[in-house]
Scaffold this active site. Structure first.
Site, mmCIF file in Angstrom:
data_model
loop_
_atom_site.group_PDB
_atom_site.id
_atom_site.type_symbol
_atom_site.label_atom_id
_atom_site.label_comp_id
_atom_site.label_asym_id
_atom_site.label_seq_id
_atom_site.Cartn_x
_atom_site.Cartn_y
_atom_site.Cartn_z
ATOM 1 N N HIS A 1 0.877 -1.231 -0.013
ATOM 2 C CA HIS A 1 0.080 0.008 0.126
ATOM 3 C C HIS A 1 0.873 1.267 -0.023
ATOM 4 O O HIS A 1 0.489 2.479 0.458
ATOM 5 C CB HIS A 1 -0.923 0.088 1.302
ATOM 6 N N SER B 1 15.823 21.833 -15.596
ATOM 7 C CA SER B 1 14.594 22.513 -15.749
ATOM 8 C C SER B 1 14.903 23.808 -16.432
ATOM 9 O O SER B 1 15.894 24.349 -16.338
ATOM 10 C CB SER B 1 13.871 22.862 -14.157
#
Ligand code: ARG
Length: 445
Positions: A167, A289
């Protein structure tokens, strides 16, 4: 590029003689991108044409001399195509017409014999079949390469402690070797699946003509063997009905590998964040970036993850086309684009993975820090059970003492996880033995 000559100078159709005029809007619509896609099939089409011509010679339809002229012209066409001096473009309705026009232009009447006993229906089927066989070779080899790189890395780093998640929550201690070996086994299965698909599609449709055979004793078996097919696709109508079905199978094989890759890429995109910090990607897989000077982005890993959409969508597209009655229908042409798009995109992605796996580095300190004391609760309950306490009782006791748990030495704890396949007994040798066995199924190039 030399200006094309003679009949190849204008758009001409093999079937045009005796038909009405051809409207440009209509011809653009029916040929569409088809002739451009045929560039992927063209060399296979040329090989199959040569095999067909040799077959015609064996039954006396083409003379030995014509056969040798036609086969050398086909070799020349292939060389010119590779060199870029023969361009397959929209002067032709499709690659099949281009081959016949080339031969007719250069060899005259002998060129006109090539299509004896053949239809473009079995011609496109055999070219696509050879293309699929070739790409199945690439796909199985790519899967083997990734499985190999994951397994070699697991062998090199079998026991760095690493959290195991369920999970996406911290669950139990695990290891670098266990994580890597999962992918080695996954890609071995995908190799196996692709090899099985390869066996199904390894049959020759050539000599089925339009889908119903012909009144000539074509040497279908000889032609199939000449082209390296494992068997004949016997029924002429099925040769057409399987078009799209086989394409879907090949894409499904690509999709399985891409789904394994999606999981690996997902893990990597998580494990390389500052929050996890378990893995460092090789510099060539990282981009910056345009605005944020501080950014190091895992674009490559993300594109590997997203690329699964291409084969998946291709399968859907083909399935939508396939709602058809028996026999050749022109709709089948529309299975070509998704096949090529889905397969090429998958191979392009899969090929860059081994170097990524080889080059990535674990950060053992961060992985160790992420194993918190509570993650040993299951071990403690199981220790109690081994000493005779019923598991449910041991579970409750461990749960009540969660906050008091002290983390044991991670390495010592991993060494105790002896269940077969678990951290202390990864059975990498078994995974390797199976990989070696499956590698022998990679079809010849
Ligand atoms: N481009 C066509 C295809 O991919 C070739 C076969 C054409 N056959 C025909 N009967 N019109 O299906």
């Amino acid at each position: 590029v030399d200006a094309p000559i003679g009949i190849m100078n204008m758009k001409t159709y093999l079937w045009q003689e005796g038909s009405g005029g051809i409207d440009k809007a209509i011809s653009d619509f029916t040929a569409g991108e088809d002739v451009i896609l045929d560039r992927h099939l063209f060399e296979f089409d040329i090989d199959a044409t040569a095999a067909h011509v040799r077959g015609l010679e064996r039954i006396g339809i083409v003379s030995a001399e014509e056969c040798s002229v036609l086969c050398s012209l086909l070799d020349e066409l292939k060389a010119e195509f590779r060199a870029g001096s023969f361009v397959l473009d929209d002067r032709f309705e499709d690659g099949h017409s281009a081959i016949e026009m080339y031969l007719t232009e250069k060899a005259g009447p002998a060129g006109g014999r090539v299509h004896t006993g053949r239809s473009r229906n079995d011609q496109v089927a055999v070219a696509t079949r050879l293309y699929m066989k070739d790409r199945i070779h690439e796909l199985t080899a790519a899967c083997a390469g990734i499985a190999e790189s994951c397994l070699a890395k697991a062998e090199a780093f079998p026991d760095l402690p690493m959290p195991g998640y369920t999970h996406l929550q911290r669950a139990v201690p695990s290891s670098s070797g266990l994580w890597l070996a999962a992918f080695a086994e996954a890609f071995t299965d995908s190799l196996s699946y692709a090899a099985a698909v390869g066996e199904i599609v390894d049959c020759s449709p050539l000599g089925t003509a339009a889908g119903y055979g012909v009144n000539l004793p074509l040497d279908r078996d000889g032609v199939a063997a000449d082209l390296g097919f494992g068997r004949l696709q016997v029924n002429p109508m099925y040769a057409q009905n399987s078009r799209g079905k086989f394409e879907g199978m090949v894409l499904q094989a690509a999709l399985h590998a891409m789904q394994d890759l999606r999981r690996l890429a997902w893990d990597l995109s998580l494990f390389t964040t500052s929050e996890f910090g378990f893995i460092q990607l090789p510099p060539e897989y990282i981009t910056g970036s345009s605005i944020m000077p501080n950014k190091f982005n895992p674009d490559v890993v993300e594109l590997l993850r997203g690329r699964v959409a291409t084969p998946e969508a291709a399968i859907l597209e083909i399935q939508s086309v396939l709602s058809l009655p028996s026999g050749y229908q022109r709709d089948l042409q529309l299975t070509k684009a998704p096949l090529i798009r889905g397969v090429e995109a998958s191979l392009q992605a899969l090929r860059i993975v081994p170097a990524l796996v080889n080059g990535m580095e674990f950060k053992p300190g961060r992985m160790r820090e992420a194993i918190s004391a509570d993650m040993y609760a299951t071990d403690i309950a199981l220790e109690q059970s081994a000493a005779g306490v019923p598991f449910r009782e041991a579970y409750l006791q461990a749960k009540q003492k969660l906050d008091e748990l002290e983390a044991p030495d991670a390495d010592a704890s991993l060494a105790q996880r002896v269940s077969p396949g678990g951290c202390a007994d990864l059975l990498l040798d078994r995974i390797r033995a199976r990989l070696e066995k499956e590698k022998s199924r990679i079809p010849a190039a």
